[in-house]
Design an enzyme around this catalytic site. Structure first.
Site, mmCIF file in Angstrom:
data_model
loop_
_atom_site.group_PDB
_atom_site.id
_atom_site.type_symbol
_atom_site.label_atom_id
_atom_site.label_comp_id
_atom_site.label_asym_id
_atom_site.label_seq_id
_atom_site.Cartn_x
_atom_site.Cartn_y
_atom_site.Cartn_z
ATOM 1 N N ASP A 140 0.884 -1.155 0.000
ATOM 2 C CA ASP A 140 0.000 0.000 0.000
ATOM 3 C C ASP A 140 0.932 1.218 0.000
ATOM 4 O O ASP A 140 2.123 1.120 0.318
ATOM 5 C CB ASP A 140 -0.941 0.002 1.209
ATOM 6 C CG ASP A 140 -2.136 0.926 0.978
ATOM 7 O OD1 ASP A 140 -2.057 1.811 0.098
ATOM 8 O OD2 ASP A 140 -3.144 0.772 1.688
HETATM 9 C C1 BGC Z 1 -5.012 3.215 0.039
HETATM 10 C C2 BGC Z 1 -5.006 2.246 -1.111
HETATM 11 C C3 BGC Z 1 -4.819 3.004 -2.411
HETATM 12 C C4 BGC Z 1 -3.514 3.766 -2.341
HETATM 13 C C5 BGC Z 1 -3.205 4.570 -3.589
HETATM 14 C C6 BGC Z 1 -3.800 4.147 0.033
HETATM 15 O O1 BGC Z 1 -4.006 5.167 0.948
HETATM 16 O O2 BGC Z 1 -5.048 2.511 1.257
HETATM 17 O O3 BGC Z 1 -6.184 1.490 -1.135
HETATM 18 O O4 BGC Z 1 -4.829 2.120 -3.488
HETATM 19 O O5 BGC Z 1 -3.594 4.681 -1.248
HETATM 20 O O6 BGC Z 1 -4.046 5.654 -3.727
#
Ligand code: BGC
Length: 765
Positions: free
Chosen positions: A231
């Protein structure tokens, strides 16, 4: 063209390989031009494209391209319609090809442990079986266009509070039975090209460096062949991550972590073959996209908007209907609540879509020339009561034949990044609904929310339609459902408890910031409410229709099953009403063998049938041994005791229509080491030791019985009596070390251990 990925990796320098393991920027992977490795781009997901061309962020703050927002996962899961979700996935896949996106991030498959998790709108269900099936459908659809998905957030990320550092502490059984199967099913059935690890720790170890999860379970047990990315910003110790099986760091570490990888290889603390493997995993996925481009793909926003309307109509759940719905459009109808003109249809954070178009229910009613007027009543974006507006709403309600109140949760209450404080609707909305219902019995409430809310006014209104966060077509879909152009066919993918305090995680949510203990263990959602016999507002699987369905002829392909066999369950369902409708046939399994710590029943199959009035179709579902099993922590495997299982089919978890029994026999043997603490009960319950133990007990009882009656006679009174059942209950809990004390010197604990150990080795089952 088959690429020789290993050869490409062998031609890369150590620095190029380390560089390949982190992003070039927020959304792109690095290129190595001299070897023909191009830049590829990834983008959020999951229910639309959040493709950012300029300023980038992971919270949905900066602009992204105009795209189509489809229903969010809380809604799509409620459709229980795998064909619909696969079709939605295909639509998204084509959009990605047209927009040059190699991976669409999502679907998000974390379990809804608490209704308060701010991101529940992006998750499917409280049930792992339903989650896995819906995730698989989404992934198959997107990937059919040779675009990858990134199933997230792996794993046990069930809250937003301190999601980046808190440790989710849980038993292996809860991990295996509740929190992993959604991922497991999708990895095995749909082969996602990538997975995204979560920010949090699991039992003290960050997901990003959790070898047990990323390698032992994911690759070695489940056979995952794609790459694992973090993530955004989830790396802790990058080198440890490579060792654990983490391939790609997103977004970019500015070269810092790449240099750490290089140094670790040079000083011998990181085996270079592990780095090679990570690069191979990444390149395989890059080239599977690059080598399968689809120039014919188009992103037709208008056509996809129309699909968004259809998908949303398939998701909505009719929670209550005392006969008022579908609405008669000749009646004088008033719409109240700002959501009627500004529907809430998506959540905040990284999944936020810059919509090409949004239709509201009011606009749709106007377009269709319905007899509708509108009073704002309360705002869509905040909890602010305006007495004048309220009084205008009450007056309009009194003068109308029917009222539809469009209620919901404002964006500020429900979003990625933080959890809800309670399960309430804004006070201004509860007050308006209560006041309107006092003067107008024909009141319908439409809900726009990503997770359950408390509905204290339920008994005072005539109908409740749950639209969830249904995507940009939600308004038009709502119109079709309200007036009966489409028959509601969604079923709840989560329980609506009466009060948030009833939820099993209540005392352990969201933890102290450092740790969150999953004290409810496997008893999540309906598994808990049913075991506690706790009444709920609406049960898991609930959802009404404008028609009715009759069940008949439940049958099994065999009434016996063994470890390797499967059994098919068939049931005939007839549409007994006047209009076309869809029924979700739900299959649950119950262990009837007195096995401790098992839910009353668990979902193990479902089929959504489309039925014309009078039509009958057969739902066919398959059961495997795994569907009867629980995760046995000592065995480190799935286990179902031999015995009887009840097969239940019906319309909802609290509306079972038919049942029958299945006999199961397993050849699996549980580990059994006899020690002084082994109880008589354990030895009586194992067929290998039961006879020897039984004989000892009989002998002991005879001598006890003799001395008890002798004593009774001497005292001239009566003792508590020699009730064999009571005696058995007392005896079964006694460890064999204590038997020695009662054996009059004849029973020695070492001798007992030897005797029973020998039985285990020699007696066959
Ligand atoms: C989220 C993810 C997301 C990523 C990119 C993170 O804060 O938890 O689900 O894909 O950001 O935007």
């Amino acid at each position: 063209m088959e690429r020789d990925i290993k050869k490409i990796v062998s031609e890369m320098t150590l620095e190029e390989k380390a560089g390949m393991c982190s992003g070039e920027d927020f959304w792109k992977l690095k290129a190595v031009e001299r070897l023909g490795i191009p830049h590829v781009m990834v983008s959020d997901g999951p229910h639309g494209l959040r493709k950012q061309e300029e300023a980038a962020d992971h919270l949905g703050i900066n602009e992204s391209i105009k795209a189509v927002c489809f229903p969010t996962a809380c809604a799509t899961a409620s459709s229980w319609d795998v064909e619909m979700l696969e079709d939605m996935g295909k639509t998204l896949g084509e959009e990605c090809q047209a927009e040059n996106l190699s991976i669409l991030l999502g679907p998000a498959v974390n379990i809804k442990r608490s209704p308060l998790c701010g991101r529940n709108f992006e998750y499917f269900s409280e049930d792992p079986y339903l989650t896995g099936k819906m995730a698989s459908a989404h992934i198959k659809g997107v990937q059919s266009w040779d675009v990858g998905t990134s199933m997230k957030h792996f794993a046990v990320n069930n809250q937003e509070y301190n999601r980046m550092s808190s440790s989710s502490n849980l038993s292996e059984r809860a991990l295996r039975e509740i929190y992993l199967p959604g991922f497991e099913t999708a990895v095995k059935e749909a082969k996602p090209k990538t997975l995204m690890c979560s920010y949090n720790k699991i039992n003290g170890t960050y997901a990003a460096e959790n070898r047990y999860l990323l390698t032992e379970i994911l690759r070695e047990e489940w056979g995952f062949e794609g790459y694992v990315m973090t993530d955004w910003g989830a790396v802790n110790d990058r080198v440890e991550g490579i060792r654990a099986g983490l391939d790609l760091e997103m977004p970019a570490s500015g070269g810092v972590n790449d240099a750490r990888i290089v140094k670790a290889v040079r000083d011998g603390s990181l085996d270079e073959t592990l780095l090679d493997k990570a690069v191979e995993n990444i390149l395989k996925v890059i080239f599977s996209y690059i080598d399968h481009r689809h120039p014919e793909a188009v992103f037709d926003r208008d056509a996809d908007h129309r699909k968004a309307v259809e998908y949303a109509a398939d998701c909505a759940v009719l929670l209550k209907n005392s006969g008022i719905l579908p609405l008669e459009s000749t009646k004088k109808i008033v719409y109240i609540g700002e959501y009627a003109e500004k529907p809430r249809f998506q959540g905040g954070g990284s999944s936020h879509i810059n919509c090409s178009k949004v239709t509201s229910a009011l606009e749709s009613a106007e377009e269709k020339g319905r007899n509708v007027t509108y009073v704002k009543g309360f705002p869509a974006d905040k909890d602010e009561l305006d007495e004048e507006e309220l009084q205008a709403a009450v007056k309009a309600a009194r003068d109308a034949d029917i009222v539809v109140i469009f209620a919901g949760l404002p964006d500020v209450i429900e979003s990625e990044g933080y959890d809800r404080a309670n399960m309430d609707l804004p006070i201004c909305q509860n007050r308006t609904i209560a006041e309107v219902a006092k003067v107008q019995p024909n009141t319908v409430v439409v809900l726009h929310n990503g997770a359950p809310v408390e509905t204290p006014w339920e008994n005072d209104v005539a109908g409740i339609l749950e639209m969830y966060l249904g995507g940009q077509g939600v308004g038009e879909a709502c119109d079709r459902l309200l007036y009966g152009e489409v028959n509601p066919s969604g079923r709840l993918a989560e329980t609506f408890p009466y009060r948030v305090q009833d939820n099993p995680s209540y005392l352990n949510f969201p933890g102290d910031g450092k740790n969150v203990n999953y004290g409810e263990d496997i008893f999540v959602g309906y598994r808990y409410y049913e075991a506690k016999k706790l009444p709920v507002r609406w049960a898991f699987g609930h959802g009404l229709s404008y028609t009715s369905f009759a069940y008949g002829n439940l049958r099994l392909s065999s009434s016996n099953m063994t470890d390797k066999a499967t059994v098919t369950v068939s049931v005939d369902v007839t549409n007994t009403g006047e209009v076309f409708g869809k029924e979700v046939v739900q299959l649950y399994v119950a262990d009837k063998n007195g096995t401790p710590q098992r839910p009353v029943k668990e979902l193990k199959g479902f089929v959504k049938l489309s039925l014309a009035p009078g039509e009958t179709k057969t739902a066919v579902m398959t059961l495997r041994a795994r569907d009867l099993s629980f995760y046995h922590e000592e065995l480190h495997d799935w286990y179902a005791p031999s015995g009887t299982y009840e097969i239940l089919v019906g319309h909802a978890s609290d509306d079972i229509r038919m049942n029958c029994e299945l006999r199961f026999d397993t050849a699996k043997i549980l580990p059994f080491e006899v020690t002084g603490a082994t109880t008589i009960g354990e030895l009586m319950n194992d067929p290998r030791t039961a006879q020897a133990m039984g004989e000892m007990i009989t002998k002991m009882m005879q001598s006890l019985g003799a001395s008890a009656s002798g004593q009774e006679e001497a005292e001239g009174g009566s003792s508590m009596g020699f009730d064999p059942e009571k005696m058995q209950a007392m005896l079964y809990g006694m460890p064999i070390k204590s038997l020695a004390s009662f054996g009059g010197g004849e029973l020695d604990v070492d001798m007992l251990i030897r005797t029973f150990t020998q039985c285990l080795q020699t007696v066959s089952m």
